[in-house]
Scaffold this motif. Structure first.
Motif, mmCIF file in Angstrom:
data_model
loop_
_atom_site.group_PDB
_atom_site.id
_atom_site.type_symbol
_atom_site.label_atom_id
_atom_site.label_comp_id
_atom_site.label_asym_id
_atom_site.label_seq_id
_atom_site.Cartn_x
_atom_site.Cartn_y
_atom_site.Cartn_z
ATOM 1 N N LEU A 122 -30.536 -1.406 -134.328
ATOM 2 C CA LEU A 122 -29.303 -1.902 -133.423
ATOM 3 C C LEU A 122 -27.993 -1.126 -132.441
ATOM 4 C CD1 LEU A 122 -28.648 -4.982 -135.883
ATOM 5 C CD2 LEU A 122 -29.389 -5.076 -133.131
ATOM 6 N N ARG A 123 -27.816 0.261 -133.777
ATOM 7 C CA ARG A 123 -27.270 1.180 -133.135
ATOM 8 C C ARG A 123 -27.430 1.865 -132.156
ATOM 9 N NH1 ARG A 123 -25.379 0.703 -138.348
ATOM 10 N NH2 ARG A 123 -26.077 2.388 -138.909
ATOM 11 N N ARG A 124 -28.576 2.687 -131.733
ATOM 12 C CA ARG A 124 -29.378 3.137 -130.650
ATOM 13 C C ARG A 124 -29.521 3.301 -129.617
ATOM 14 N NH1 ARG A 124 -35.234 4.172 -132.675
ATOM 15 N NH2 ARG A 124 -34.633 4.392 -135.494
ATOM 16 N N GLU A 125 -28.979 4.030 -128.875
ATOM 17 C CA GLU A 125 -29.086 3.715 -127.395
ATOM 18 C C GLU A 125 -30.544 4.385 -127.159
ATOM 19 O OE1 GLU A 125 -26.869 4.663 -123.359
ATOM 20 O OE2 GLU A 125 -25.768 5.659 -125.400
ATOM 21 N N THR A 126 -30.678 3.252 -126.698
ATOM 22 C CA THR A 126 -32.070 3.363 -125.712
ATOM 23 C C THR A 126 -32.052 2.281 -124.038
ATOM 24 O OG1 THR A 126 -33.324 1.144 -126.244
ATOM 25 C CG2 THR A 126 -33.662 2.719 -127.443
ATOM 26 N N PRO A 127 -32.957 2.528 -123.593
ATOM 27 C CA PRO A 127 -32.651 2.342 -122.153
ATOM 28 C C PRO A 127 -32.980 0.245 -121.793
ATOM 29 C CG PRO A 127 -33.951 4.394 -121.440
ATOM 30 C CD PRO A 127 -34.433 4.109 -123.314
ATOM 31 N N TRP A 128 -33.221 0.071 -122.900
ATOM 32 C CA TRP A 128 -33.175 -1.717 -123.415
ATOM 33 C C TRP A 128 -32.436 -2.171 -124.683
ATOM 34 C CZ3 TRP A 128 -36.914 2.336 -123.727
ATOM 35 C CH2 TRP A 128 -37.985 2.116 -122.797
ATOM 36 N N ASN A 129 -31.254 -1.165 -125.477
ATOM 37 C CA ASN A 129 -30.423 -1.921 -126.215
ATOM 38 C C ASN A 129 -29.115 -2.807 -125.630
ATOM 39 O OD1 ASN A 129 -29.087 -2.444 -128.063
ATOM 40 N ND2 ASN A 129 -29.446 -0.636 -129.307
ATOM 41 N N THR A 130 -29.469 -3.585 -125.479
ATOM 42 C CA THR A 130 -28.783 -4.260 -124.632
ATOM 43 C C THR A 130 -27.364 -4.435 -125.802
ATOM 44 O OG1 THR A 130 -30.340 -6.724 -125.313
ATOM 45 C CG2 THR A 130 -29.972 -5.587 -123.191
ATOM 46 N N TYR A 131 -27.759 -4.013 -126.888
ATOM 47 C CA TYR A 131 -26.101 -4.053 -127.804
ATOM 48 C C TYR A 131 -25.967 -2.868 -127.195
ATOM 49 C CZ TYR A 131 -27.614 -7.790 -131.037
ATOM 50 O OH TYR A 131 -28.703 -9.125 -131.689
ATOM 51 N N VAL A 132 -26.003 -2.049 -126.895
ATOM 52 C CA VAL A 132 -25.247 -0.161 -126.873
ATOM 53 C C VAL A 132 -24.884 -0.678 -125.062
ATOM 54 C CG1 VAL A 132 -25.870 1.610 -127.070
ATOM 55 C CG2 VAL A 132 -26.366 0.310 -128.748
ATOM 56 N N ILE A 133 -26.016 -0.438 -124.391
ATOM 57 C CA ILE A 133 -26.262 -0.638 -122.590
ATOM 58 C C ILE A 133 -25.674 -1.792 -122.008
ATOM 59 C CG2 ILE A 133 -27.749 0.967 -122.575
ATOM 60 C CD1 ILE A 133 -29.649 -1.712 -121.671
ATOM 61 N N ASP A 134 -24.314 -1.625 -120.711
ATOM 62 C CA ASP A 134 -24.249 -3.011 -120.426
ATOM 63 C C ASP A 134 -25.527 -3.486 -119.289
ATOM 64 O OD1 ASP A 134 -21.463 -2.782 -121.398
ATOM 65 O OD2 ASP A 134 -20.944 -1.159 -120.195
ATOM 66 N N GLY A 135 -25.033 -4.262 -119.191
ATOM 67 C CA GLY A 135 -26.568 -5.229 -117.847
ATOM 68 C C GLY A 135 -27.517 -5.260 -118.771
ATOM 69 N N LEU A 136 -28.126 -5.296 -117.333
ATOM 70 C CA LEU A 136 -30.087 -5.511 -117.534
ATOM 71 C C LEU A 136 -30.304 -4.581 -118.487
ATOM 72 C CD1 LEU A 136 -30.617 -7.780 -114.802
ATOM 73 C CD2 LEU A 136 -30.705 -8.473 -117.042
ATOM 74 N N PRO A 137 -31.963 -4.163 -119.026
ATOM 75 C CA PRO A 137 -32.342 -3.069 -118.891
ATOM 76 C C PRO A 137 -33.102 -3.073 -118.457
ATOM 77 C CG PRO A 137 -33.379 -5.127 -120.293
ATOM 78 C CD PRO A 137 -31.976 -5.978 -120.071
ATOM 79 N N GLN A 138 -33.221 -1.604 -118.319
ATOM 80 C CA GLN A 138 -34.340 -0.964 -117.085
ATOM 81 C C GLN A 138 -35.710 -1.407 -116.357
ATOM 82 O OE1 GLN A 138 -34.814 2.934 -117.337
ATOM 83 N NE2 GLN A 138 -36.984 2.832 -118.928
ATOM 84 N N THR A 139 -35.925 -2.213 -117.207
ATOM 85 C CA THR A 139 -37.222 -3.209 -117.344
ATOM 86 C C THR A 139 -37.432 -4.069 -117.756
ATOM 87 O OG1 THR A 139 -38.908 -2.095 -118.983
ATOM 88 C CG2 THR A 139 -38.325 -0.578 -116.384
ATOM 89 N N PRO A 140 -38.139 -4.908 -117.009
ATOM 90 C CA PRO A 140 -38.715 -6.040 -117.574
ATOM 91 C C PRO A 140 -39.006 -5.305 -119.556
ATOM 92 C CG PRO A 140 -39.604 -6.150 -115.988
ATOM 93 C CD PRO A 140 -38.583 -4.581 -115.788
ATOM 94 N N ILE A 141 -39.563 -6.365 -120.199
ATOM 95 C CA ILE A 141 -39.636 -6.046 -121.977
ATOM 96 C C ILE A 141 -41.369 -6.516 -122.270
ATOM 97 C CG2 ILE A 141 -37.318 -5.723 -122.682
ATOM 98 C CD1 ILE A 141 -37.064 -8.218 -124.383
ATOM 99 N N ALA A 142 -41.672 -7.203 -121.065
ATOM 100 C CA ALA A 142 -42.919 -8.413 -121.386
ATOM 101 C C ALA A 142 -43.473 -8.918 -120.165
ATOM 102 C CB ALA A 142 -42.916 -9.336 -122.493
ATOM 103 N N ASN A 143 -44.333 -9.426 -120.184
ATOM 104 C CA ASN A 143 -44.707 -9.919 -118.254
ATOM 105 C C ASN A 143 -44.441 -11.676 -118.747
ATOM 106 O OD1 ASN A 143 -46.348 -7.945 -117.312
ATOM 107 N ND2 ASN A 143 -47.466 -7.819 -119.136
ATOM 108 N N PRO A 144 -42.971 -12.013 -118.768
ATOM 109 C CA PRO A 144 -43.240 -13.725 -118.279
ATOM 110 C C PRO A 144 -43.464 -14.764 -117.180
ATOM 111 C CG PRO A 144 -41.198 -12.373 -116.447
ATOM 112 C CD PRO A 144 -42.782 -11.338 -117.277
ATOM 113 N N GLY A 145 -44.397 -15.882 -117.880
ATOM 114 C CA GLY A 145 -44.849 -16.903 -117.084
ATOM 115 C C GLY A 145 -43.896 -17.193 -116.268
ATOM 116 N N ARG A 146 -44.144 -18.170 -115.277
ATOM 117 C CA ARG A 146 -43.988 -18.928 -114.478
ATOM 118 C C ARG A 146 -42.234 -19.880 -115.138
ATOM 119 N NH1 ARG A 146 -45.717 -20.880 -109.147
ATOM 120 N NH2 ARG A 146 -43.766 -22.540 -108.091
ATOM 121 N N LEU A 147 -42.315 -20.232 -115.723
ATOM 122 C CA LEU A 147 -41.596 -21.182 -116.021
ATOM 123 C C LEU A 147 -40.318 -20.438 -117.012
ATOM 124 C CD1 LEU A 147 -43.314 -24.009 -118.837
ATOM 125 C CD2 LEU A 147 -42.130 -24.228 -116.338
ATOM 126 N N SER A 148 -40.521 -18.855 -117.246
ATOM 127 C CA SER A 148 -39.614 -18.127 -117.681
ATOM 128 C C SER A 148 -38.776 -17.460 -116.131
ATOM 129 C CB SER A 148 -39.731 -17.113 -118.429
ATOM 130 O OG SER A 148 -40.309 -18.234 -119.760
#
Length: 403
Positions: free
Chosen positions: A320-346
């Protein structure tokens, strides 16, 4: 002073003309609304929950066929179906035979199927389903009495020995093939599982960008090319995103369609309950607008796994403390890429979230979440969830954490 009769008459006729014009405009608005509604009903996904076999008798009229389709639950309105057939000048082009109509087929697609010809047996079907935890091969056959598909056998494609019923069906050759992606699978998972789909050919050179594949069911031919199928998945996702972007709510904190897709992937991983998606999206939209960190666990997990499989355990504090381009506990705003393939409803939820003041949510023990507008209420909801979680662990059940 006496009133001028001609002036009074002129006022009366102007009033009549004004009222007539108003009624005319109202009429145009009503007609335009009806046309829009009818067009949407004709082109939007239909009510079918699963594929069915539709039979068109020789010489059957469009009226009779449309009533049958409505009775089977294939279409929602026989009149709109007939109007669409008339408008496209295909009302007399129905071909007799038996046709497989896939789940969710729009009226327009149903008409395409029934006018294309090529009589089908509506026999057996292989569905290669790619889910979060792996793939499943499902052999189904049409029950002629219930007029619906029933499962014959299902199995894990990693098995060395497949069920004999499947072997016999393959040898017989009278099979349709489908490949289905569940919402929330990663692109790496899709490529890895597709390698096990023995009815497809071709090696995939690289993993498609995350979020670019549309979770859906795709009919394929035996021997079809994997790369061509991936291109179809990407084209469908791109079209869905473009269509929904055009009708997005005003004031959203996204500059690009890609940012909306990233948000949709977070919503997809946070809840599997359709009714909650817009509420969950509202939480993260509100956090972005307030300059808060998103602090969502699925982004941390993606930073650990890179989408290559399931974590299979709880997150560690160090992660949770480790910084990655996706860790939104550490970085501001959105991660750098999607984290899955979302369906139409999402994607719809991300682009048209509910209007709320919620900035927190946590699991409520029922499979859903409890939402809060302030930290005190959220902490109370967390306490309730912890009590439920403790009981679930005692009972050998695992739950879902919130944010």
């Amino acid at each position: 002073c006496q009133p001028d009769p001609e002036q009074g008459s002129g006022l009366m006729w102007r009033a009549i003309a004004s009222n007539a014009l108003t009624l005319f405009i109202v009429g145009l608005v009503v007609v335009a609304g009806l046309l829009t509604w009818g067009r949407q009903a004709y082109t939007n996904p239909g009510p079918l929950a699963e594929a069915v076999c539709v039979k068109v008798d020789r010489g059957a009229s469009l009226s009779a066929v449309s009533r049958t389709l409505e009775g089977q639950g294939v279409i929602s309105d026989a009149r709109i179906f007939r109007i669409g057939a008339d408008y496209s000048d295909r009302a007399k082009d129905l071909k007799f035979g038996s046709y497989l109509v896939p789940a969710g087929a729009a009226m327009r697609d149903v008409l395409d199927i029934l006018t294309a010809g090529g009589q089908s047996t509506c026999g057996r079907e292989v569905n290669f389903r790619i889910g979060i935890a792996g793939a499943t091969v499902i052999l189904r056959a049409l029950d002629p009495v219930a007029n619906r598909y029933v499962e014959v056998v299902s199995f894990d494609p990693t098995l060395e020995a497949v069920p004999q019923a499947y072997v016999d069906a393959i040898d017989d050759g009278d099979l349709r093939y489908r490949l289905t992606l569940a919402e929330g699978v990663t692109s790496w998972q899709v490529v890895e599982e597709m390698k096990r789909a023995e009815f497809l050919n071709g090696a995939v050179a690289s993993v498609p960008s995350e979020g670019s594949l549309s979770p859906d069911s795709y009919e394929v031919a035996r021997g079809g090319d994997r790369n061509a199928l991936i291109a179809q998945m990407q084209a469908r996702q791109s079209q869905i995103l473009a269509d929904l972007w055009a009708s997005r709510a005003p004031g959203l904190p996204y500059k690009t369609q890609q940012e909306a897709l990233i948000m949709a992937s977070i919503v997809e991983k946070e809840t599997a309950i359709a009714q909650e998606r817009r509420q969950v999206a509202s939480v993260f939209v509100n956090r972005l607008k307030l300059g808060m960190k998103l602090q969502t666990d699925p982004t941390v997990i993606y930073g650990v796994t890179k989408g290559e499989g399931v974590l299979g355990r709880g997150l560690r504090q160090s992660e949770l403390r480790r910084e990655t381009p996706w860790n939104t506990y550490v970085i501001d705003g959105l991660p750098q890429t999607p984290i899955a393939n979302p369906g139409r409803l999402s994607i719809e939820a991300a682009l048209n979230p509910d209007t709320t003041d919620f900035i927190f949510f946590v699991a409520d023990g029922s499979g859903g979440h409890a939402f809060a507008t302030n930290l005190a209420d959220h902490n109370a909801n967390v306490a309730k969830w912890r009590a439920i979680e403790t009981q679930q662990k005692a009972d050998g059940v695992t739950g879902v954490q919130g944010n």
